[in-house]
Every structure is written in structure tokens, then in C-alpha cells.
Scaffold this active site. Sequence first.
Site, PDB file in Angstrom:
ATOM      1  N   ASP A  67       0.867  -1.161  -0.071  1.00 12.89           N
ATOM      2  CA  ASP A  67       0.146  -0.157  -0.093  1.00 12.89           C
ATOM      3  C   ASP A  67       0.937   1.159   0.046  1.00 12.89           C
ATOM      4  O   ASP A  67       0.475   2.255  -0.493  1.00 12.89           O
ATOM      5  CB  ASP A  67      -0.869   0.119   1.269  1.00 12.89           C
ATOM      6  N   ASN A 140      -4.079   9.333   1.473  1.00 13.77           N
ATOM      7  CA  ASN A 140      -4.606   8.829   2.938  1.00 13.77           C
ATOM      8  C   ASN A 140      -4.957   9.998   3.848  1.00 13.77           C
ATOM      9  O   ASN A 140      -6.294  10.197   4.156  1.00 13.77           O
ATOM     10  CB  ASN A 140      -3.841   7.862   3.488  1.00 13.77           C
ATOM     11  N   ARG A 151       4.675  18.109  24.992  1.00 12.45           N
ATOM     12  CA  ARG A 151       3.546  17.961  25.854  1.00 12.45           C
ATOM     13  C   ARG A 151       2.523  17.990  24.815  1.00 12.45           C
ATOM     14  O   ARG A 151       2.902  18.282  23.423  1.00 12.45           O
ATOM     15  CB  ARG A 151       3.572  19.203  26.612  1.00 12.45           C
ATOM     16  N   ASP A 170      -3.001  15.000  21.308  1.00 10.88           N
ATOM     17  CA  ASP A 170      -1.628  14.749  20.724  1.00 10.88           C
ATOM     18  C   ASP A 170      -1.380  15.178  19.388  1.00 10.88           C
ATOM     19  O   ASP A 170      -0.224  14.953  18.892  1.00 10.88           O
ATOM     20  CB  ASP A 170      -1.300  13.209  20.903  1.00 10.88           C
ATOM     21  N   THR A 181      -9.471   3.921   6.583  1.00  6.86           N
ATOM     22  CA  THR A 181      -9.275   2.631   6.829  1.00  6.86           C
ATOM     23  C   THR A 181      -7.806   2.525   7.653  1.00  6.86           C
ATOM     24  O   THR A 181      -7.262   1.450   7.663  1.00  6.86           O
ATOM     25  CB  THR A 181      -9.439   1.559   5.974  1.00  6.86           C
ATOM     26  N   TYR A 183      -4.737   5.221   9.602  1.00  6.62           N
ATOM     27  CA  TYR A 183      -4.342   5.878  10.860  1.00  6.62           C
ATOM     28  C   TYR A 183      -5.837   6.188  11.533  1.00  6.62           C
ATOM     29  O   TYR A 183      -5.846   6.176  12.657  1.00  6.62           O
ATOM     30  CB  TYR A 183      -3.321   6.916  10.745  1.00  6.62           C
ATOM     31  N   SER A 186      -7.369   3.717  13.448  1.00 12.99           N
ATOM     32  CA  SER A 186      -6.739   3.041  14.667  1.00 12.99           C
ATOM     33  C   SER A 186      -6.922   4.416  15.611  1.00 12.99           C
ATOM     34  O   SER A 186      -6.814   4.085  16.876  1.00 12.99           O
ATOM     35  CB  SER A 186      -5.380   3.121  14.260  1.00 12.99           C
TER      36      SER A 186
END
Length: 311
Positions: A67, A140, A151, A170, A181, A183, A186
Site C-alpha cells: 500500500d 490517505n 507536551r 496529541d 481505513t 491511521y 486506529s
Amino acid sequence: MQRIGMVANLEKPRVRETALDIINYLESRNVRVLISTRKAAALGCPEKGVAEEEVIAAEGLLALGGDGTLLRAARLVAPAGTPILGINLGHLGFLTEIELTELYPALDKLLAGAYRIEERMMLRGTVQRPEKALTCTALNDIVVTKGAFSRMLRLEVYIDTAYLDTYPADGLIVSSPTGSTAYSLSAGGPLVSPQLQVMILTPICPHTLYTRPLVVPGEQEIRVCVHAPGAEVMLTVDGQQGLHLRDGDVIRVTRARTPARLIRLQDNTFYSLVREKLKEGGSRQDDENPAATVNPETDSKYPHSHPGSTG
């Protein structure tokens, strides 16, 4: 097709061997294969090398790898509208169209014109600075994230001119439907059909309980203002290109003018791919005696095991 370009991830097992065999197979059918000068030299056939502009202008492009190779190919040729056929020699192969076992029948279909083109929305990102604007394109996602020892960030977000929120997090992921589908998934983002023209805004580890992913129409602009004095902040493009951001940088993300054009030879739907590929969870195991595909021209065989990589 009489002029087919090729890009390949030569770091992967079997890619070099497969690339050379594809060249021989296509040339035996009077098809010219276009490879960049650098790749041709690495393959041991420098006489076949051409300028990258010729590769981009080919009638179609073969992307050999995983990919990640297809993502790089999309950023390279999408502005020219060149269609891409992804050949999976990587691991999961969510974006690629065919496995190595299907190679030669697939090439015959390609030459016979027995394929369709699927367009995928891409993203355009601009980092606005007083001295200049830096631009990028992604298939993507475009991601703003903190460094390893930084921080949390404060990321002020607008949709067009409307203030949305300031995220203590973050980082933030702006993904296309194709990237939903990856990052973004997730990080808790939704699965989105690639037929839609939308952008998905997904916070990374937000420091609030009410923050949730947001789906934005593709004709709008997402604007992210970075507030992180003294912190290390990165912008990444498809997880492959990176830029150090400064405090006060403004990132604008919109739908790119040109889509990626993917060659489809099979009738698989997005929903069947979600079921088959994501269910595997990247844990597909090789068979003890893997099947092989045979080049009818050379009788050479290639086992179709799947090394654990996505490039």
C-alpha cells in the site's frame, strides 16, 4: 495500452525478480515499459531508463510493492491523471488490486482493456507561513502530531470561516475516505465509503471526554492553527513525508483538484474488502507450502507469502 510505467519498492523481497519478469512479459507483447533512470539502474537494466516525466505520462502505471508504494505512486501521477494498478508484494494490501498469484492473467486483462477506473478523492495541504506557503498532496491523510517528548498540543480548528474548537490533544488527523481505513481508524475514526467526497477530522488522544471525530463535506476547508510554543510538532503526509511545524503555523486542508485513478480488474466492493482485509488484522500467516504463480513465458515460480510490511 502500449506504454506502461512502473514504480517498485526494491527493498521488498521478490520485487526485483518480479519487476524484471514483468518487463520481459510485456515487451514480448510489444508493450514498452517505462522506468525511471534510477530504478532502471537499480534493476540492472540502465538502458531501459527514462526521465520521470515519461513514466508519469504513461498510459498506465504498475505499482509493485504494498500500500505504501501505491500511496507514493498516487502522489506522483495523480496530477497527470495516469491510472494505477497496484500489485501487492507487501503485507495487507488494502489498496492494491491484485496478489502475485494473479499477476499474469491480470496483465492480460490490462492489455485487453478489460478493466474499470475507480477515482479516489485526494487531499491538498498548505502550510501558511509569512515568508511562503508549503503545499502537499495526500491520498490517505495529512496529520499534525506532537514529537516523542513534547507536551500536548493546542490545535485551533476552523471549518471554512466557522470556529469549531480548540483541541487539547496529541494531534489531529485529516483523512480522505480512502484514509479512513488507515491511521484515522486506529484513532477511533469512522469507516467511510471511498465513493463519498468528504474529509474526516479525527483527534489523536484528546484530553477531553466530549471530543469526537467529525465528517466534513469535501467542498469545505479545514484550517488548523498550531499553538505549541517550544514543542516539537510534525506534519506528516500519508505517513511518508514530513515537515517540522512552528508555533503559529496555519495548515489548510482541502480536496485536491485531481483524484487518484485506480485500475480495477475485479468485482470486489469496498465492503467486501473491509470484511476480508480488516478482519485479518494484519495477521495473515503464510502456508507451509505456499502456492505459486507461473509465468507462462518463463515457467518461473514465485511463492505468494506475505512479509510483514506495508511499503
